[in-house]
Design an enzyme around this catalytic site. Structure first.
Site, short mmCIF file in Angstrom:
data_model
loop_
_atom_site.label_atom_id
_atom_site.label_comp_id
_atom_site.label_asym_id
_atom_site.label_seq_id
_atom_site.Cartn_x
_atom_site.Cartn_y
_atom_site.Cartn_z
N CYS A 85 -2.01 9.13 2.66
CA CYS A 85 -1.74 8.72 1.28
C CYS A 85 -2.91 9.03 0.35
O CYS A 85 -2.72 9.22 -0.85
CB CYS A 85 -1.40 7.23 1.22
N GLU A 129 0.88 -1.18 0.00
CA GLU A 129 0.00 0.00 0.00
C GLU A 129 0.91 1.22 0.00
O GLU A 129 1.51 1.55 1.03
CB GLU A 129 -0.91 -0.02 1.23
#
Length: 488
Positions: free
Chosen positions: A289, A255
């Site tokens: 993010c 990720e």
């Protein structure tokens, strides 16, 4: 007696014991707002790491033999431990990573939800019986834990982004070794071990090693007992982990970074879009993010949007994360501050126009809004992990799609429009793992697949995706009657 203090949790948690590391580095845990030392600890050595993996592997054999209903109940108890200690955990998040009280509450809510989702896994570890073209054969396919999972977590949402992999790996029947980010060793590592201990899970099933790469090299990923590595963090580091995992034929869940675009079409509710855009960029100082690095706004509504956006951003309270109404606290360290400032300055040199220019005081940075940003500028191509945003205008849906797809990243995104189907159709054409119509770019739900495209990662987590990530399949066939072989 409290179980959640930095004094208690600033140790290596290996094999069911709390102790100092055997490494050579003294590690300081700093409060990013005050820049004071919260705690010091000695790094874990390669031998410590080996012991952590051996413990996870050994105790996993006991864990998987516990009745699935009991494993479910133990995980539910872990969620209860989090809920009952909400206030103490909040203070840890504020002190260690500079999260505001609002952010801490948001993160703790995500954690309890993912643990509750993981608690369903022991009852979902089912198999299949499949037909065969061979007469008399029964094909059984079993879903089994991989054994031991290695989890490497980041500094921005360490409690949740560690637990997202740890709880689901444990729920799927695995042992775990966590390597938290060196800036968040407690909230990303030892806090989780303590929660599972208090919930009654076997000691040594979950272990935390606090160390530097200079101490252990690639051993965390390469270790033979580590069957799956789950990493959340930067694309640069993720690429390295993926390479090491690939050489060792290990499965890696990555990720990684993002450069999400929030698109405001000509028929959008501007006031609502402003709120979504502010939330999507400035939550936790932009250190997420999924944050909207880029805001793409239709030329016809640009002036109205920018004026309202500027007013809203300038109203956000910046400063001490301990204060109830603070929205923007500190960045995690000076390196992140310098990186952000360099990207902003470079983009201004390239022609970006600062509508609002942030100031730096210690690790606290006030917001920056850059306008007239073109897709080739640094600020439009690099993930800014801080309170700065790039605003670009467009004249058609086609142009908006082209600009959004110009990034190497593809994690999240959002589209604002009065016509939801127009937004959905536009979203289908954007190269991203997730996109949200009439919402912010920051969304993470326990049963919905989460992950990115392009340089934003490999694989998906949450719900059935995490169950798949941390399990493997075994085929056992039974020949109930003798088959005819082509020769004897």
């Amino acid at each position: 007696m409290t179980h959640f203090s930095f004094d208690q949790l600033s140790k290596q948690a290996i094999g069911g014991k709390w102790r100092e590391g055997q490494g050579s580095i003294e590690m300081n845990n700093l409060n990013p707002y005050s820049e004071e030392v919260i705690a010091t600890m000695t790094s874990a050595s390669k031998d410590d790491l080996d012991q952590a993996y051996e413990s996870a592997n050994e105790v996993q054999q006991d864990w998987i033999n516990i009745n699935p209903y009991e494993r479910r109940d133990l995980l539910l108890q872990a969620a209860k431990v989090v809920e009952e200690n909400h206030d103490e955990i909040t203070e840890l998040i504020i002190e260690e990573l500079g999260g505001t009280r609002l952010k801490a509450g948001f993160e703790i809510g995500l954690v309890t939800n993912i643990i509750k989702e993981a608690s369903t896994y022991p009852l979902r570890m089912t198999g299949e019986i499949l037909p065969s073209p061979v007469d008399g054969k029964e094909n059984r396919v079993y879903q089994e834990p991989v054994g031991v999972v290695g989890v490497i977590s980041p500094f921005n949402f360490p409690f949740y982004l560690s637990m997202k992999s740890v709880a689901t790996a444990v729920g799927a029947g695995n042992g775990v070794v966590i390597k938290p980010h060196e800036d968040t060793p407690v909230t990303g590592g030892t806090l989780l071990v303590k929660i599972f201990e208090l919930a009654g899970l076997p000691k040594g099933l979950v272990n935390s090693v606090i160390t530097e790469i200079s101490e252990i090299g690639d051993r965390f990923v390469e270790h033979p007992l580590n069957k799956v590595v789950s990493f959340t963090g930067s694309t640069v580091v993720g690429r390295k982990i993926g390479e090491v995992a690939g050489r060792n034929l290990k499965k890696a869940s990555l990720e990684l970074g993002g450069n999400s675009a929030l698109i405001i079409l000509d028929d959008a509710d501007i006031d609502y879009a402003v709120s979504a855009a502010v939330f999507s960029r400035f939550t936790h100082q932009g250190q997420i993010c999924m944050s909207a690095n880029r805001v793409l706004v239709h030329e016809s509504v640009k002036d109205e949007f920018l004026q309202k956006y500027k007013n809203k951003v300038e109203s956000l309270k910046v400063g001490d994360p301990r204060e109830e109404d603070t929205i923007i606290g500190p960045l995690i360290n000076k390196r992140q501050v310098e990186t952000l400032e360099n990207t902003i300055e470079k983009s201004i040199e390239e022609g970006a126009v600062p509508l609002v220019r942030g100031e730096v005081k210690g690790n606290v940075v006030t917001p920056t809004i850059l306008t007239d940003v073109s897709p080739n500028m640094s600020v439009a191509n690099e993930e800014m992990f801080g309170p700065a945003v790039a605003v670009t205008t467009f004249e058609s849906d086609e142009e908006a799609i082209e600009i959004a797809n110009a990034s190497d990243f593809g994690l999240s995104g959002a589209v604002h429009t009065a016509n939801t189907e127009r937004g959905a159709e536009l979203g289908k054409r954007i190269e991203t793992g997730m996109i949200h119509v009439n919402d912010g770019t920051i969304n993470d739900e326990p049963i919905v697949a989460f992950g990115g495209e392009k340089m934003s990662g490999v694989g998906r987590l949450n719900g059935s995706e995490s169950l798949e990530a941390f399990t493997t399949k075994k085929w056992i066939s039974i020949q109930h009657k003798k088959r005819q072989f082509p020769y004897s």
